[in-house]
Write a protein that holds these residues in place. Structure first.
Motif, PDB file in Angstrom:
ATOM      1  N   ALA A  92      45.044  49.370  35.358  1.00  0.00           N
ATOM      2  CA  ALA A  92      44.449  49.532  36.682  1.00  0.00           C
ATOM      3  C   ALA A  92      44.202  48.184  37.339  1.00  0.00           C
ATOM      4  CB  ALA A  92      43.142  50.313  36.573  1.00  0.00           C
ATOM      5  N   ALA A  93      43.773  47.192  36.552  1.00  0.00           N
ATOM      6  CA  ALA A  93      43.513  45.859  37.095  1.00  0.00           C
ATOM      7  C   ALA A  93      44.783  45.211  37.628  1.00  0.00           C
ATOM      8  CB  ALA A  93      42.880  44.969  36.023  1.00  0.00           C
ATOM      9  N   ALA A  94      45.913  45.532  37.002  1.00  0.00           N
ATOM     10  CA  ALA A  94      47.179  44.960  37.449  1.00  0.00           C
ATOM     11  C   ALA A  94      47.626  45.543  38.782  1.00  0.00           C
ATOM     12  CB  ALA A  94      48.261  45.204  36.396  1.00  0.00           C
ATOM     13  N   ALA A  95      47.101  46.720  39.136  1.00  0.00           N
ATOM     14  CA  ALA A  95      47.564  47.400  40.342  1.00  0.00           C
ATOM     15  C   ALA A  95      46.533  47.437  41.463  1.00  0.00           C
ATOM     16  CB  ALA A  95      47.982  48.846  39.997  1.00  0.00           C
ATOM     17  N   ASP A  96      45.264  47.237  41.137  1.00  0.00           N
ATOM     18  CA  ASP A  96      44.188  47.398  42.116  1.00  0.00           C
ATOM     19  C   ASP A  96      43.324  46.141  42.120  1.00  0.00           C
ATOM     20  OD1 ASP A  96      41.722  48.011  43.392  1.00  0.00           O
ATOM     21  OD2 ASP A  96      41.963  50.144  42.962  1.00  0.00           O
ATOM     22  N   PRO A  97      43.308  45.385  43.223  1.00  0.00           N
ATOM     23  CA  PRO A  97      42.534  44.131  43.272  1.00  0.00           C
ATOM     24  C   PRO A  97      41.046  44.330  42.999  1.00  0.00           C
ATOM     25  CG  PRO A  97      44.064  44.245  45.118  1.00  0.00           C
ATOM     26  CD  PRO A  97      44.087  45.593  44.465  1.00  0.00           C
ATOM     27  N   GLN A  98      40.494  45.454  43.436  1.00  0.00           N
ATOM     28  CA  GLN A  98      39.071  45.688  43.206  1.00  0.00           C
ATOM     29  C   GLN A  98      38.787  45.945  41.722  1.00  0.00           C
ATOM     30  OE1 GLN A  98      38.718  48.736  46.384  1.00  0.00           O
ATOM     31  NE2 GLN A  98      37.085  47.468  47.196  1.00  0.00           N
ATOM     32  N   VAL A  99      39.666  46.694  41.070  1.00  0.00           N
ATOM     33  CA  VAL A  99      39.522  46.892  39.632  1.00  0.00           C
ATOM     34  C   VAL A  99      39.720  45.562  38.915  1.00  0.00           C
ATOM     35  CG1 VAL A  99      40.393  48.085  37.584  1.00  0.00           C
ATOM     36  CG2 VAL A  99      40.281  49.296  39.763  1.00  0.00           C
ATOM     37  N   ALA A 100      40.655  44.744  39.409  1.00  0.00           N
ATOM     38  CA  ALA A 100      40.895  43.435  38.805  1.00  0.00           C
ATOM     39  C   ALA A 100      39.632  42.579  38.839  1.00  0.00           C
ATOM     40  CB  ALA A 100      42.038  42.728  39.526  1.00  0.00           C
ATOM     41  N   THR A 101      38.884  42.670  39.940  1.00  0.00           N
ATOM     42  CA  THR A 101      37.627  41.929  40.048  1.00  0.00           C
ATOM     43  C   THR A 101      36.615  42.419  39.026  1.00  0.00           C
ATOM     44  OG1 THR A 101      37.967  41.503  42.402  1.00  0.00           O
ATOM     45  CG2 THR A 101      35.713  41.349  41.579  1.00  0.00           C
ATOM     46  N   GLU A 102      36.511  43.741  38.869  1.00  0.00           N
ATOM     47  CA  GLU A 102      35.580  44.304  37.895  1.00  0.00           C
ATOM     48  C   GLU A 102      35.998  43.940  36.469  1.00  0.00           C
ATOM     49  OE1 GLU A 102      35.127  48.480  38.543  1.00  0.00           O
ATOM     50  OE2 GLU A 102      34.015  48.206  40.411  1.00  0.00           O
ATOM     51  N   TYR A 103      37.300  43.938  36.241  1.00  0.00           N
ATOM     52  CA  TYR A 103      37.826  43.584  34.921  1.00  0.00           C
ATOM     53  C   TYR A 103      37.494  42.121  34.604  1.00  0.00           C
ATOM     54  CZ  TYR A 103      41.335  42.892  31.214  1.00  0.00           C
ATOM     55  OH  TYR A 103      41.981  42.599  30.037  1.00  0.00           O
ATOM     56  N   ALA A 104      37.676  41.247  35.585  1.00  0.00           N
ATOM     57  CA  ALA A 104      37.349  39.831  35.399  1.00  0.00           C
ATOM     58  C   ALA A 104      35.857  39.645  35.146  1.00  0.00           C
ATOM     59  CB  ALA A 104      37.790  39.024  36.625  1.00  0.00           C
ATOM     60  N   ASP A 105      35.027  40.415  35.852  1.00  0.00           N
ATOM     61  CA  ASP A 105      33.578  40.350  35.642  1.00  0.00           C
ATOM     62  C   ASP A 105      33.216  40.815  34.235  1.00  0.00           C
ATOM     63  OD1 ASP A 105      33.202  39.415  38.199  1.00  0.00           O
ATOM     64  OD2 ASP A 105      32.619  41.350  39.039  1.00  0.00           O
ATOM     65  N   LEU A 106      33.899  41.858  33.773  1.00  0.00           N
ATOM     66  CA  LEU A 106      33.653  42.367  32.420  1.00  0.00           C
ATOM     67  C   LEU A 106      33.983  41.300  31.375  1.00  0.00           C
ATOM     68  CD1 LEU A 106      33.036  44.713  30.442  1.00  0.00           C
ATOM     69  CD2 LEU A 106      35.454  45.355  30.640  1.00  0.00           C
ATOM     70  N   ILE A 107      35.118  40.649  31.536  1.00  0.00           N
ATOM     71  CA  ILE A 107      35.525  39.587  30.612  1.00  0.00           C
ATOM     72  C   ILE A 107      34.495  38.455  30.628  1.00  0.00           C
ATOM     73  CG2 ILE A 107      37.243  37.800  30.171  1.00  0.00           C
ATOM     74  CD1 ILE A 107      38.131  40.587  29.364  1.00  0.00           C
ATOM     75  N   THR A 108      34.034  38.089  31.811  1.00  0.00           N
ATOM     76  CA  THR A 108      33.042  37.020  31.938  1.00  0.00           C
ATOM     77  C   THR A 108      31.760  37.383  31.203  1.00  0.00           C
ATOM     78  OG1 THR A 108      33.932  36.297  34.074  1.00  0.00           O
ATOM     79  CG2 THR A 108      31.657  35.679  33.569  1.00  0.00           C
TER      80      THR A 108
END
Length: 216
Positions: free
Chosen positions: A124-140
């Motif tokens: 989902a992060a690869a296809a949706d910029p908003q999910v990508a932001t949440e994914y990056a926040d999760l990793i952080t």
């Protein structure tokens, strides 16, 4: 004349119960169908609520994060992992070897449950910029929690001193990611027992001062 807002504990409890049903349904759908294949209607049918109720509960991308959190911790809501009872009890063990072996077992339990949602999150992060932001926040957040945990170990004298804590936290993060479980158990055919033994030994080798000449 101002009126005081109405608060009903019963209504709040019903709302919380409905939200949990929706999140659990989303969790099951994402695990079975992935992010793209899961629709709000499918979640509604699984939760036995209306599609409108699902939309009112959260957006699809937020349901993915809530489902992931529920799978990891058993709770639908924010909170540091090491503040939760089971990992806190393991982390409070005074024996450094037993502590890390316990954490390896705990992480293995999480990874066996979470891998379908982890992969859905990545897709989902690869296809949706908003999910990508949440994914990056999760990793952080994951990396930050690991740095905090290692800082506590360093204060106890249970962490090697020849490498920076930030670097050790990054390497530990790499070890505990669900990706390693997926590669070794689902692709290479390792048993869960072999995986958890490897993870424990890897954590001990990475972190303990006694294995690097920093302590007797």
């Amino acid at each position: 004349m101002a009126t005081r807002g109405y608060h009903s504990p019963t209504r709040q409890a019903q709302s919380s119960a409905t939200r949990r049903r929706v999140v659990v349904a989303a969790q099951e759908c994402f695990q079975e169908r992935g992010y793209v294949g899961t629709t709000m209607r499918a979640i509604a049918q699984r939760a036995q609520v209306s599609v409108e109720t699902v939309h009112q509960t959260a957006a699809k991308r937020d349901l993915l994060l809530a489902a992931f959190t529920l799978t990891v911790s058993g709770e639908d809501g924010p909170g540091r992992l090491l503040d939760r009872p089971e990992p806190k009890a393991i982390f409070d063990d005074p024996d450094p070897v037993r502590r890390l072996r316990g954490m390896a077992g705990y992480v293995t339990g999480i990874n066996t449950r979470v891998i379908p949602l982890w992969r859905a999150f990545e897709q989902a992060a690869a296809a949706d910029p908003q999910v990508a932001t949440e994914y990056a926040d999760l990793i952080t957040r994951m990396r930050s929690e690991l740095r905090d945990a290692l800082t506590v170990l360093a204060e106890r004298g249970d962490l090697r001193e020849d490498r920076p804590i930030a670097e050790l936290a990054d390497l530990l993060w790499l070890l505990v990611l669900p990706d390693q479980y997926f590669r070794l158990c689902e692709q290479a055919g390792w048993s869960v027992e072999r995986y958890v033994a490897w993870l424990a030994e890897s954590m001990l080798d990475l972190l303990l001062p006694s294995r690097h000449g920093s302590a007797s």
